[in-house]
Design a protein around this motif. Structure first.
Motif, PDB file in Angstrom:
ATOM      1  N   GLU A 185      19.076  21.202  39.580  1.00 24.09           N
ATOM      2  CA  GLU A 185      17.868  22.040  39.548  1.00 24.09           C
ATOM      3  C   GLU A 185      18.206  23.486  39.909  1.00 24.09           C
ATOM      4  OE1 GLU A 185      14.728  19.803  41.247  1.00 24.09           O
ATOM      5  OE2 GLU A 185      13.437  21.558  41.446  1.00 24.09           O
ATOM      6  N   GLU A 186      18.997  23.640  40.956  1.00 21.75           N
ATOM      7  CA  GLU A 186      19.379  24.990  41.396  1.00 21.75           C
ATOM      8  C   GLU A 186      20.165  25.705  40.302  1.00 21.75           C
ATOM      9  OE1 GLU A 186      20.031  23.786  46.072  1.00 21.75           O
ATOM     10  OE2 GLU A 186      21.762  24.496  44.912  1.00 21.75           O
ATOM     11  N   LEU A 187      21.151  24.993  39.744  1.00 19.53           N
ATOM     12  CA  LEU A 187      22.031  25.629  38.759  1.00 19.53           C
ATOM     13  C   LEU A 187      21.284  25.969  37.479  1.00 19.53           C
ATOM     14  CD1 LEU A 187      25.255  23.422  39.158  1.00 19.53           C
ATOM     15  CD2 LEU A 187      24.999  25.836  39.758  1.00 19.53           C
ATOM     16  N   SER A 188      20.519  25.028  36.984  1.00 19.81           N
ATOM     17  CA  SER A 188      19.818  25.281  35.721  1.00 19.81           C
ATOM     18  C   SER A 188      18.705  26.307  35.913  1.00 19.81           C
ATOM     19  CB  SER A 188      19.264  23.980  35.143  1.00 19.81           C
ATOM     20  OG  SER A 188      18.430  23.337  36.075  1.00 19.81           O
ATOM     21  N   GLY A 189      18.088  26.262  37.085  1.00 14.83           N
ATOM     22  CA  GLY A 189      17.024  27.239  37.367  1.00 14.83           C
ATOM     23  C   GLY A 189      17.567  28.650  37.403  1.00 14.83           C
ATOM     24  N   GLY A 190      18.761  28.792  37.969  1.00 17.02           N
ATOM     25  CA  GLY A 190      19.363  30.116  38.106  1.00 17.02           C
ATOM     26  C   GLY A 190      19.668  30.771  36.779  1.00 17.02           C
ATOM     27  N   ILE A 191      19.820  29.990  35.732  1.00 12.59           N
ATOM     28  CA  ILE A 191      20.168  30.566  34.425  1.00 12.59           C
ATOM     29  C   ILE A 191      19.098  30.247  33.372  1.00 12.59           C
ATOM     30  CG2 ILE A 191      22.674  30.614  34.732  1.00 12.59           C
ATOM     31  CD1 ILE A 191      22.777  27.850  33.359  1.00 12.59           C
ATOM     32  N   ASN A 192      17.983  29.721  33.835  1.00  9.72           N
ATOM     33  CA  ASN A 192      16.872  29.337  32.933  1.00  9.72           C
ATOM     34  C   ASN A 192      17.330  28.429  31.794  1.00  9.72           C
ATOM     35  OD1 ASN A 192      14.852  30.816  34.278  1.00  9.72           O
ATOM     36  ND2 ASN A 192      15.668  32.704  33.354  1.00  9.72           N
ATOM     37  N   ALA A 193      18.163  27.490  32.125  1.00 10.04           N
ATOM     38  CA  ALA A 193      18.668  26.598  31.068  1.00 10.04           C
ATOM     39  C   ALA A 193      17.669  25.472  30.804  1.00 10.04           C
ATOM     40  CB  ALA A 193      20.004  26.003  31.494  1.00 10.04           C
ATOM     41  N   GLU A 194      17.504  25.153  29.535  1.00 16.10           N
ATOM     42  CA  GLU A 194      16.630  24.023  29.180  1.00 16.10           C
ATOM     43  C   GLU A 194      17.381  22.705  29.315  1.00 16.10           C
ATOM     44  OE1 GLU A 194      15.020  24.602  25.330  1.00 16.10           O
ATOM     45  OE2 GLU A 194      13.982  26.447  25.901  1.00 16.10           O
TER      46      GLU A 194
END
Lengths: 349, 304
Positions: B265-274
């Motif tokens: 969640e942290e990693l994908s949130g940081g780069i707005n990854a789907e």
């Protein structure tokens, strides 16, 4: 060439020797039973006889017939280690790699029975190999300790406890003689940035123990200079190392023929600066090839090394590593040729 | 939370049964036909394990690869040198030696005996959904081999890449997992363009990345999988679906699912990854089989 005095060129085994089938095929099923002990003792006696016939001066512990594998032998006797299954070493060869799941402590003495049996059956020089703390750490999965240093030091404390027990037994049997302990550290130079952990944990494994001679065995290092560089801090009396595996089969004492020994100048440079020089156990026969090195080839390897080592009393002769990798027949011939080469060198010098 | 694409790659630990069978085959106690069958069955069981755990994309378990380089070396005209330590592990591989790099020396899709290695085919079930062809990066092979001075590095990499294209075409696969074993430094990885024109490329990187490595890439790869979480933005920039190694293949300690989900969640949130690819830190062959199986289950739960 002038005759030198005090040269011994002690010939020694590194540790393991191929087990006879009657022991190896039933090793795991019989382990812990009286029958196992009987077979391990029989195999040890047979191996001691072979070492005698080969003319070996230091007979180690008779080829490690009580042990299966260097990591597992110690780890099996330590609580806090779980085994979840084997992991690959290479090809289809596997070993048990333990997981450290809680604080480790020694369950019981590990090498005492073996040493006692060997003491009962030979008056020759003995050297007890014990897997070192750094290698035990490096070959374990660490689920519990804060870091690799802390785990290596925990293993060192266990090994020190073990050596203390061996020393007590030794003093009852060979009082006044030095107990020879070889700390086996094949992993010592695999993480160049951790040489300080190697030094700290190896030193710690015999801290405070006197009346003993300590050596460290390392093999198949990419660069022994890492080890040479820490010699001033490493409180062992000598290094038993592998060289023949990286050498050629060409005869001669020229650099071109002897590339396996090309870093001996570095060893000598550092060793010569030490107030108490270390001996060097020179690997003169390859344990990974059936080709039996000729007496002349081994003699040339020794001769080449002597050009670097100012004081030849500091040289001992051994196979690169444990000979369990070869058949008993091939291993015997390799040892015999090593001894014959040594005798020729002694005659010349 | 981003959609998690679970990916399992590389040599997977064998069962004790298969190890024993291979040992018997090595000693001539069983026929090659029997080892084909043992390998086939064990691979089927592995694919079932992945299927039950709904692993999205995966490679062959490579039970018949004695190390990550050997089959490719043999297929490309190299020879096998002495046992050599693999990185800093207590594991060893045969040092590849190349006097020249040849085109494929045999058909990797066929049953065949090969030198000092269990028999081929290279992969099994290559046509199934989610299958990705595992291939060690040509850069890694170059770095781990002894290559004749007659062969330039770029020539070496190009010829191995030619072979990879040929292998993927022969198996008819849609994706490939390119395994990089070392930190890149200043490597040029533009050779991947040739693969990514035809295939979804999952690039498993190692160590710290730097932007210069990617500058000559023509188009985004399907996934750049990073080992350093701080590099996830680079993965997002140069791939369609960034990826991260979260399951430790060098420690038996089992990861907590909730911690991994939080990390994703942290990693994908940081780069707005789907979407994000989540996989193992190295191939699982460094672990006992039982632990590897548990880690696959954990990965599966992260993907739920």
């Amino acid at each position: 060439m002038s005759k030198l005095t005090n040269i011994k060129f002690i010939t020694q085994e590194i540790g393991s020797y191929r087990k006879p089938d009657y022991l190896s095929k039933k090793f795991h099923t019989l382990k812990g039973t009286p029958e196992f002990r009987e077979k391990a003792e029989k195999a040890t006696l047979e191996t001691l006889k072979l070492f005698d016939e080969a003319g070996l001066q230091n007979i180690g512990v008779g080829g490690e017939m009580f042990r299966w594998e260097m990591y597992e032998h110690l780890a099996d006797n330590i609580s806090g280690i779980e085994f979840y299954g084997k992991v690959r070493s290479f090809d289809n060869r596997y070993y048990n790699k333990g997981s450290i799941v809680k604080e480790i402590t020694r369950k019981n003495p590990v090498h005492l029975d073996e040493l006692e049996f060997v003491l009962n059956n030979t008056e020759k020089a003995i050297k007890v190999p014990i897997t070192g703390p750094y290698t035990m750490m490096d070959w374990s999965f660490n689920e519990h300790y804060r870091d690799r240093r802390e785990l290596a030091n925990a293993f060192a404390d266990i090994i020190r406890e073990e050596i203390r027990d061996l020393k007590k037994l030794w003093d009852t049997r060979r009082s006044g003689q030095l107990l020879e302990i070889q700390i086996d550290e094949p992993a010592a130079t695999t993480h160049p940035d951790e040489m300080d952990i190697v030094v700290e944990s190896v030193n710690r494994s015999f801290e405070g123990i006197t009346g003993a001679e300590f050596s460290v065995h390392v093999c198949y290092s990419k660069d022994y200079r890492m080890l040479y560089n820490v010699m001033p801090d490493l409180k062992v009396d000598g290094l038993n190392l592998e060289y023949a595996n990286r050498d050629t089969f060409k005869l001669g004492v020229e650099d071109e023929a002897r590339p396996g020994y090309d870093d001996l100048a570095d060893f000598a440079d550092i060793n010569d600066q030490l107030s108490r020089r270390k001996f060097l156990g020179l690997g003169v026969t390859d344990v990974h090839q059936d080709t039996i090195e000729s007496v002349q080839l081994i003699k040339d390897r020794i001769g080449y090394a002597m050009a670097f080592i100012e004081n030849p009393t500091n040289i001992r002769l051994n196979p690169d590593c444990g000979l369990r990798t070869r058949s008993r027949e091939v291993a015997f011939q390799k040892l015999k040729n090593m001894v014959e080469a040594r005798d020729l060198v002694m005659e010349e010098y | 939370m981003a959609k998690v694409e679970t990916h399992v790659y590389g040599i997977y630990p064998k069962t004790e049964n298969l190890r024993k069978n291979i040992n018997r085959w090595e000693r001539g106690k069983i026929e090659t036909g029997e080892i084909y069958e043992a390998l086939r069955q064990e691979k089927e069981q592995y694919f079932t394990l992945l299927d039950e755990n709904k692993i999205a994309t995966f490679t062959d378990p490579l039970f018949n690869w004695y190390d990550v380089l050997r089959p490719i070396v043999l297929l490309s005209g190299g020879s096998l040198g002495p046992l050599t330590r693999y990185k800093e592990n207590n594991t060893f591989y045969r040092l590849p030696e190349f006097e020249e790099v040849k085109g494929l020396t045999m058909d990797p899709t066929k049953n065949a005996e090969v030198e000092s290695n269990p028999p081929f085919p290279l992969y099994q079930n290559a046509g199934s959904n989610g299958f990705s062809a595992f291939l060690p990066s040509p850069v890694t092979i170059y770095r781990m081999s002894q290559v004749s001075e007659k062969i330039g590095k770029s020539d070496f990499i190009n010829k191995i890449t030619d072979n990879y294209l040929e292998i993927c075409r022969k198996f008819g696969v849609k994706r490939t997992t390119i395994f990089e074993s070392f930190e890149y430094g200043n490597e040029d990885i533009s050779f991947l363009d040739r693969l990514s024109k035809e295939l979804d490329v999952y690039l498993i990187t190692e160590g710290k990345l730097n932007e210069a490595t990617f500058k000559n890439l023509g188009e985004k790869l399907y996934s750049v999988v990073v080992s350093k979480e701080g590099d996830i933005s680079l993965a997002a920039k140069y791939s369609k679906v960034p990826g991260v190694k979260l399951l430790d293949a060098h420690n038996t300690k089992l990861e907590r699912v909730d911690s991994l989900k939080k990390k994703v969640e942290e990693l994908s949130g940081g780069i707005n990854a789907e979407s994000i690819v989540v996989t193992n830190s190295d191939y699982y062959d460094f672990l006992p089989r039982s632990i590897a199986d548990r880690k696959v289950e954990i990965l599966s739960q992260v993907g739920e």
